[in-house]
Design an enzyme around this catalytic site. Structure first.
Site, PDB file in Angstrom:
ATOM      1  N   GLU A  37       0.828  -1.211   0.000  1.00 12.54           N
ATOM      2  CA  GLU A  37       0.000   0.000   0.000  1.00 12.54           C
ATOM      3  C   GLU A  37       0.861   1.259   0.000  1.00 12.54           C
ATOM      4  OE1 GLU A  37      -3.026   0.207  -0.699  1.00 12.54           O
ATOM      5  OE2 GLU A  37      -3.685  -1.856  -0.454  1.00 12.54           O
ATOM      6  N   GLN A  42       0.259   6.883  -5.185  1.00 10.20           N
ATOM      7  CA  GLN A  42       0.746   7.707  -6.302  1.00 10.20           C
ATOM      8  C   GLN A  42       1.439   6.912  -7.402  1.00 10.20           C
ATOM      9  OE1 GLN A  42       0.078  10.902  -5.670  1.00 10.20           O
ATOM     10  NE2 GLN A  42       0.198  11.115  -3.463  1.00 10.20           N
ATOM     11  N   THR A  43       1.391   5.594  -7.361  1.00  6.44           N
ATOM     12  CA  THR A  43       2.156   4.819  -8.342  1.00  6.44           C
ATOM     13  C   THR A  43       1.293   3.700  -8.921  1.00  6.44           C
ATOM     14  OG1 THR A  43       4.069   5.242  -6.935  1.00  6.44           O
ATOM     15  CG2 THR A  43       4.379   3.651  -8.684  1.00  6.44           C
ATOM     16  N   TYR A 120      -5.876   6.663   4.291  1.00  3.67           N
ATOM     17  CA  TYR A 120      -5.920   5.635   3.251  1.00  3.67           C
ATOM     18  C   TYR A 120      -5.123   4.394   3.663  1.00  3.67           C
ATOM     19  CZ  TYR A 120      -5.212   2.730  -0.665  1.00  3.67           C
ATOM     20  OH  TYR A 120      -5.169   1.597  -1.428  1.00  3.67           O
ATOM     21  N   ASP A 138      -9.320   5.922  -2.105  1.00  6.61           N
ATOM     22  CA  ASP A 138      -8.321   6.492  -3.017  1.00  6.61           C
ATOM     23  C   ASP A 138      -9.053   7.116  -4.212  1.00  6.61           C
ATOM     24  OD1 ASP A 138      -9.169   4.387  -4.541  1.00  6.61           O
ATOM     25  OD2 ASP A 138      -7.188   3.508  -4.857  1.00  6.61           O
ATOM     26  N   CYS A 191     -14.750   1.005 -14.046  1.00  7.74           N
ATOM     27  CA  CYS A 191     -15.251   2.387 -13.916  1.00  7.74           C
ATOM     28  C   CYS A 191     -14.080   3.356 -14.078  1.00  7.74           C
ATOM     29  CB  CYS A 191     -15.935   2.552 -12.549  1.00  7.74           C
ATOM     30  SG  CYS A 191     -16.916   4.054 -12.448  1.00  7.74           S
ATOM     31  N   CYS A 201     -20.410  -3.683 -16.014  1.00  7.86           N
ATOM     32  CA  CYS A 201     -20.314  -3.308 -14.599  1.00  7.86           C
ATOM     33  C   CYS A 201     -21.264  -4.137 -13.723  1.00  7.86           C
ATOM     34  CB  CYS A 201     -20.625  -1.818 -14.449  1.00  7.86           C
ATOM     35  SG  CYS A 201     -20.560  -1.282 -12.740  1.00  7.86           S
TER      36      CYS A 201
HETATM   37 FE1  SF4 Z   1     -19.063   3.160 -13.119  1.00  4.99          FE
HETATM   38 FE2  SF4 Z   1     -20.556   1.002 -13.235  1.00  4.99          FE
HETATM   39 FE3  SF4 Z   1     -21.710   3.345 -12.909  1.00  4.99          FE
HETATM   40 FE4  SF4 Z   1     -20.635   2.740 -15.228  1.00  4.99          FE
HETATM   41  S1  SF4 Z   1     -22.350   1.759 -14.304  1.00  4.99           S
HETATM   42  S2  SF4 Z   1     -20.376   4.642 -14.138  1.00  4.99           S
HETATM   43  S3  SF4 Z   1     -18.874   1.512 -14.621  1.00  4.99           S
HETATM   44  S4  SF4 Z   1     -20.300   2.355 -11.485  1.00  4.99           S
END
Ligand code: SF4
Length: 342
Positions: A37, A42-43, A120, A138, A191, A201
């Site tokens: 973590e 940042q990476t 975090y 994050d 997403c 999704c």
């Molecule tokens: Fe994100 Fe899923 Fe909503 Fe699309 S449907 S914006 S992928 S959470």
């Protein structure tokens, strides 16, 4: 608002079948999870993997990292940037060794007091290693939540991030570690910032932004301030003993790193020599140019070779330089110098 039970079930089910195989997901060792973590802040994941594997080989546990020589540790971290991360991590790990018998505390209030442990890192380690019901928020999670809730507040505001953390903690299930990782994984793979794959999704039915067809308008982030542009001359100061002058950094973000002396472009060579305690004899050739982008700054650097007969403790044998930790910004220029002198 999220529809809790259905949402949790869909998200966790998707995560179990689709999570990427990452080396730190193969362990429940809190030290290794903590290390991953720290590196992931940042990476990118793809950058972190070889560093994580190197560190786990060289510093497999709390004691080996606590006892490591700081210079060797910085050298091993070289290229990951944000060197305060590893310095703070070592300080925290030393505290764990001395105060807690090399056992990572599983009480959040104790763990959060260690150096470099913020909301975090604390939430991620305590939830993944010990299943404490804490959120780990994050950038990926902020994006996912802002879309699920069609939340048009400014996601860069600390107050908004705090509120989102509290709201996740209201719905977080007993599998807290998996839940946090599932939200992050969803943000990293489905997403995504541009062109999210809503069709694939697992929580599309719970997504307000999808229903309102405003997915790509979220998250709202106030415009980042323009980065400060800084212009430097960087000097390769060589003496007749095959040595080069490097300054070990003190009291800055690059503390402990060995850097080529750099000066504002308006600084005269005489002033440079005076400040570094060397008599410049020959103003040499231009090595090349380099640019390095930090979070808040951009450095534009021009490299020049200077010659001197001076010797003092800041001069290092040229064939020793590669063993010392040096920031990525300086390494770029140093590799141009090496190519010239190969
Ligand atoms: Fe994100 Fe899923 Fe909503 Fe699309 S449907 S914006 S992928 S959470």
């Amino acid at each position: 608002m999220l529809k809790i039970s259905e949402f949790n079930h869909n998200l966790l089910g998707w995560y179990q079948s689709n999570k990427r195989a990452l080396p730190w997901r193969e362990t429940k060792d809190p030290y290794r999870i903590w290390l991953s973590e720290v590196m992931l802040q940042q990476t990118q994941v793809v950058t972190v993997i070889p560093y994580y594997e190197k560190f786990i080989t060289r510093y497999p546990d709390i004691d080996s990292l606590a006892d490591a020589d700081e210079e060797a540790l910085l050298k091993d971290w070289e290229g990951l940037g944000y060197y305060n991360r590893i310095r703070n991590f070592q300080a925290a790990v030393r505290e764990v060794k001395e105060k807690y018998g090399s056992v990572v505390p599983d009480q959040p209030e104790t763990f959060f007091k260690l150096k470099g442990v913020g909301p975090y890192i604390g939430g991620a380690v305590q939830s993944i290693a010990f299943n404490h019901l804490l959120a780990a928020v994050d950038g990926n999670v902020l994006r996912v939540i802002s879309r699920l809730d069609s939340d048009s507040r400014d996601m860069t505001k600390a107050s908004v991030q705090k509120d989102i953390k509290h709201r996740i903690e209201e719905i977080i299930p007993l599998e807290a570690g998996d839940f946090n990782q599932a939200l992050m994984e969803l943000g990293a793979t489905i997403c995504t910032p541009r062109a999210p794959k809503c069709i694939m999704c697992p929580v599309q039915e719970n997504c307000e932004a999808y229903k309102e067809n405003i997915v790509t308008e979220l998250p709202i982030k106030k415009k980042a301030k323009r980065k400060n542009e800084l212009y430097y001359n960087v000097y390769f100061i060589l003496n007749d003993q095959n040595e080069i002058l490097l300054k070990k950094q003190e009291g800055s973000l690059l503390q402990g790193m060995y850097e080529l002396p750099k000066y504002d472009v308006d600084t005269s060579i005489e002033s440079v020599g005076e400040e570094l305690g060397v008599d410049i004899e020959v103003s040499g050739e231009h090595i090349g140019s380099s640019k390095h982008v930090f979070t808040h700054q951009v450095w534009y650097m021009e490299g020049y070779v200077l010659h001197t007969r001076s010797r003092h403790r800041d001069f290092i044998k040229l064939n020793e330089v590669q063993k010392l930790p040096m920031s990525r910004a300086m390494q770029k220029l140093y590799s141009l110098f090496q190519a010239e002198n190969a």
